[in-house]
Design a protein around this motif. Structure first.
Motif, PDB file in Angstrom:
ATOM      1  N   THR A 129       0.829  -1.209   0.000  1.00  0.00           N
ATOM      2  CA  THR A 129       0.000   0.000   0.000  1.00  0.00           C
ATOM      3  C   THR A 129       0.864   1.259   0.000  1.00  0.00           C
ATOM      4  N   ALA A 130       1.908   1.257   0.829  1.00  0.00           N
ATOM      5  CA  ALA A 130       2.802   2.428   0.885  1.00  0.00           C
ATOM      6  C   ALA A 130       3.466   2.659  -0.465  1.00  0.00           C
ATOM      7  N   SER A 131       3.914   1.573  -1.090  1.00  0.00           N
ATOM      8  CA  SER A 131       4.602   1.684  -2.378  1.00  0.00           C
ATOM      9  C   SER A 131       3.674   2.215  -3.459  1.00  0.00           C
ATOM     10  N   PHE A 132       2.450   1.668  -3.532  1.00  0.00           N
ATOM     11  CA  PHE A 132       1.511   2.111  -4.549  1.00  0.00           C
ATOM     12  C   PHE A 132       1.064   3.559  -4.319  1.00  0.00           C
ATOM     13  N   LEU A 133       0.876   3.957  -3.067  1.00  0.00           N
ATOM     14  CA  LEU A 133       0.446   5.327  -2.790  1.00  0.00           C
ATOM     15  C   LEU A 133       1.491   6.330  -3.276  1.00  0.00           C
ATOM     16  N   GLU A 134       2.744   6.054  -3.008  1.00  0.00           N
ATOM     17  CA  GLU A 134       3.793   6.978  -3.439  1.00  0.00           C
ATOM     18  C   GLU A 134       3.978   6.953  -4.947  1.00  0.00           C
ATOM     19  N   ARG A 135       3.666   5.800  -5.577  1.00  0.00           N
ATOM     20  CA  ARG A 135       3.805   5.686  -7.013  1.00  0.00           C
ATOM     21  C   ARG A 135       2.621   6.328  -7.740  1.00  0.00           C
ATOM     22  N   GLU A 136       1.409   6.106  -7.223  1.00  0.00           N
ATOM     23  CA  GLU A 136       0.216   6.612  -7.886  1.00  0.00           C
ATOM     24  C   GLU A 136       0.024   8.113  -7.649  1.00  0.00           C
ATOM     25  N   THR A 137       0.434   8.598  -6.480  1.00  0.00           N
ATOM     26  CA  THR A 137       0.263  10.016  -6.138  1.00  0.00           C
ATOM     27  C   THR A 137       1.614  10.558  -5.704  1.00  0.00           C
ATOM     28  N   ASP A 138       2.294  11.273  -6.601  1.00  0.00           N
ATOM     29  CA  ASP A 138       3.667  11.673  -6.326  1.00  0.00           C
ATOM     30  C   ASP A 138       3.789  12.748  -5.250  1.00  0.00           C
ATOM     31  N   ARG A 139       2.665  13.236  -4.760  1.00  0.00           N
ATOM     32  CA  ARG A 139       2.709  14.236  -3.686  1.00  0.00           C
ATOM     33  C   ARG A 139       2.838  13.600  -2.311  1.00  0.00           C
ATOM     34  N   LEU A 140       2.617  12.289  -2.202  1.00  0.00           N
ATOM     35  CA  LEU A 140       2.566  11.634  -0.907  1.00  0.00           C
ATOM     36  C   LEU A 140       3.921  11.070  -0.487  1.00  0.00           C
ATOM     37  N   THR A 141       4.258  11.272   0.790  1.00  0.00           N
ATOM     38  CA  THR A 141       5.397  10.627   1.423  1.00  0.00           C
ATOM     39  C   THR A 141       4.843   9.794   2.579  1.00  0.00           C
ATOM     40  N   VAL A 142       5.024   8.484   2.522  1.00  0.00           N
ATOM     41  CA  VAL A 142       4.334   7.593   3.452  1.00  0.00           C
ATOM     42  C   VAL A 142       5.280   7.049   4.518  1.00  0.00           C
ATOM     43  N   GLU A 143       4.888   7.241   5.780  1.00  0.00           N
ATOM     44  CA  GLU A 143       5.533   6.588   6.922  1.00  0.00           C
ATOM     45  C   GLU A 143       4.637   5.413   7.315  1.00  0.00           C
ATOM     46  N   THR A 144       5.226   4.303   7.769  1.00  0.00           N
ATOM     47  CA  THR A 144       4.427   3.130   8.105  1.00  0.00           C
ATOM     48  C   THR A 144       4.641   2.705   9.549  1.00  0.00           C
ATOM     49  N   ALA A 145       3.595   2.086  10.107  1.00  0.00           N
ATOM     50  CA  ALA A 145       3.657   1.514  11.454  1.00  0.00           C
ATOM     51  C   ALA A 145       2.811   0.248  11.466  1.00  0.00           C
ATOM     52  N   SER A 146       3.294  -0.808  12.150  1.00  0.00           N
ATOM     53  CA  SER A 146       2.597  -2.088  12.150  1.00  0.00           C
ATOM     54  C   SER A 146       1.587  -2.227  13.276  1.00  0.00           C
ATOM     55  N   ASP A 147       1.533  -1.241  14.163  1.00  0.00           N
ATOM     56  CA  ASP A 147       0.519  -1.238  15.227  1.00  0.00           C
ATOM     57  C   ASP A 147       0.281   0.191  15.684  1.00  0.00           C
ATOM     58  N   THR A 148      -0.767   0.374  16.470  1.00  0.00           N
ATOM     59  CA  THR A 148      -1.168   1.732  16.850  1.00  0.00           C
ATOM     60  C   THR A 148      -0.187   2.379  17.822  1.00  0.00           C
ATOM     61  N   THR A 149       0.489   1.563  18.636  1.00  0.00           N
ATOM     62  CA  THR A 149       1.475   2.130  19.562  1.00  0.00           C
ATOM     63  C   THR A 149       2.621   2.776  18.788  1.00  0.00           C
TER      64      THR A 149
END
Length: 344
Positions: free
Chosen positions: A20-40
């Motif tokens: 999802t992070a990869s596609f978001l940055e590829r499909e919308t070049d304005r987005l920079t995505v940080e990821t987290a595997s849990d809410t903490t």
């Protein structure tokens, strides 16, 4: 790009998180995505990073997506939050909307779903940026309004007062909360000018001045001028009225009109912009004859240099400049005059 949007993506599925992070940055070049595997981890990143939008899964171990929303809202009540879930149901959607999510999307479809999610992120962030821009302008307007002696009001398009600064009490005789919610024209003895301007100039930046009188609570009336104008902030029109007490100006005008001395106003290129009625008695010229004329042309040629030297230094110090000179009268002769100047 200077307008890139930092996004936090939270999902307990590591493979889906990465895709999802990869596609978001590829499909919308304005987005920079940080990821987290849990809410903490997500909350920790919110503390460390400048995030403009959160995208979260719903069904996660421990704290679910809506619990995460509550925690995010405690930190920032207005941060865009999109619930992006594969566990879709009407019950979850209803709960999410009631909880105040910015948007709700399901993980359905092919790669077009990432484009759809990216578009929703951009829309949510742009809307919030616009709201903040409006808030900043309104805050600046209120700050300026609080410190002036003029009554400053902001109005709806129909002329209803929505904000009034403290100076309305000294100018209009009412407390700010007494005029808020009231149509401005009802406070004036002649409010037709306000209503006419709003109906003909609404939606433009044209300015207009209405001269009228204010009915004070004690029954007295005070001459005022109301300067009206419109500002457009992020496409939203805001009408501003600056109301001034004209009592002192009226007194000054009466004094000038009846003064035995000639009172004139000159432009920077020495042209007459105003002459008091006594001009005719002193020089033989009526005010209307001299308006727009270059004043130095009426000064004796031998005296022009002294006049220019005297009145060309208005901003040098606080001493009013003076000059004695000969001024041409209607009979072709000259009359000695003395002028004292000031800059306005």
């Amino acid at each position: 790009m200077t307008d890139r949007i930092p996004v936090l993506l939270v999902d307990d599925d590591p493979d889906l998180l990465a895709v999802t992070a990869s596609f978001l940055e590829r499909e919308t070049d304005r987005l920079t995505v940080e990821t987290a595997s849990d809410t903490t981890a997500g909350l920790e990143l919110l503390e460390e990073r400048d995030i403009e939008c959160v995208v979260s899964d719903y069904d996660m171990p421990g704290r679910n997506g809506l619990d995460f929303l509550d925690a995010v809202r405690e930190r920032d009540p207005d941060l865009p939050f999109i619930l992006y879930t594969g566990t879709g149901s009407e019950a979850i959607a209803s709960e999410a909307i009631s909880a105040g999510v910015t948007d709700y999307l399901q993980k359905r479809g092919g790669t077009e779903r990432y484009e759809r999610l990216g578009n929703r992120i951009v829309e949510a962030v742009e809307k919030r940026r616009a709201e903040r821009a409006v808030e900043r302008v309104v805050d600046q307007f209120h700050t300026v309004a609080e410190g002036t002696t003029d009554a400053i009001l902001s109005l709806d398009a129909d002329g209803t007062v929505r904000f009034a600064n403290p100076a309305v009490e000294s100018v209009l005789g009412y407390e700010p909360d007494e005029v808020e919610g009231e149509p401005l024209e009802t406070l004036l003895t002649d409010g037709e000018g306000v209503e006419r301007w709003l109906s003909t100039n609404g939606g433009t930046t044209a300015e207009h001045e209405v001269r009228s009188r204010v009915r004070r609570p004690d029954g007295s009336e005070v001459p005022v001028s109301a300067s009206l104008g419109e500002l457009t902030v992020e496409g939203e029109p805001r009408v501003v009225a600056v109301v001034r007490d004209e009592t002192e100006r009226d007194r000054h005008r009466t004094f000038v009109e009846h003064a035995s001395d000639v009172v004139t106003v000159l432009s920077s290129d020495w042209r007459f912009r105003y002459l008091s009625p006594s001009c005719e008695r002193v020089t033989g010229h009526t005010p209307s004859e001299l308006l727009g004329e270059r004043s130095l042309d009426y000064v004796h040629p031998d005296d022009r240099e002294a006049v220019e030297a005297a009145f060309g230094r208005l901003d040098v110090d606080d001493t009013p400049p003076t000059a004695e000179y000969r001024f041409r009268t209607t009979d072709g002769g000259y009359r000695w005059l003395e002028s004292v100047g000031s800059e306005r």
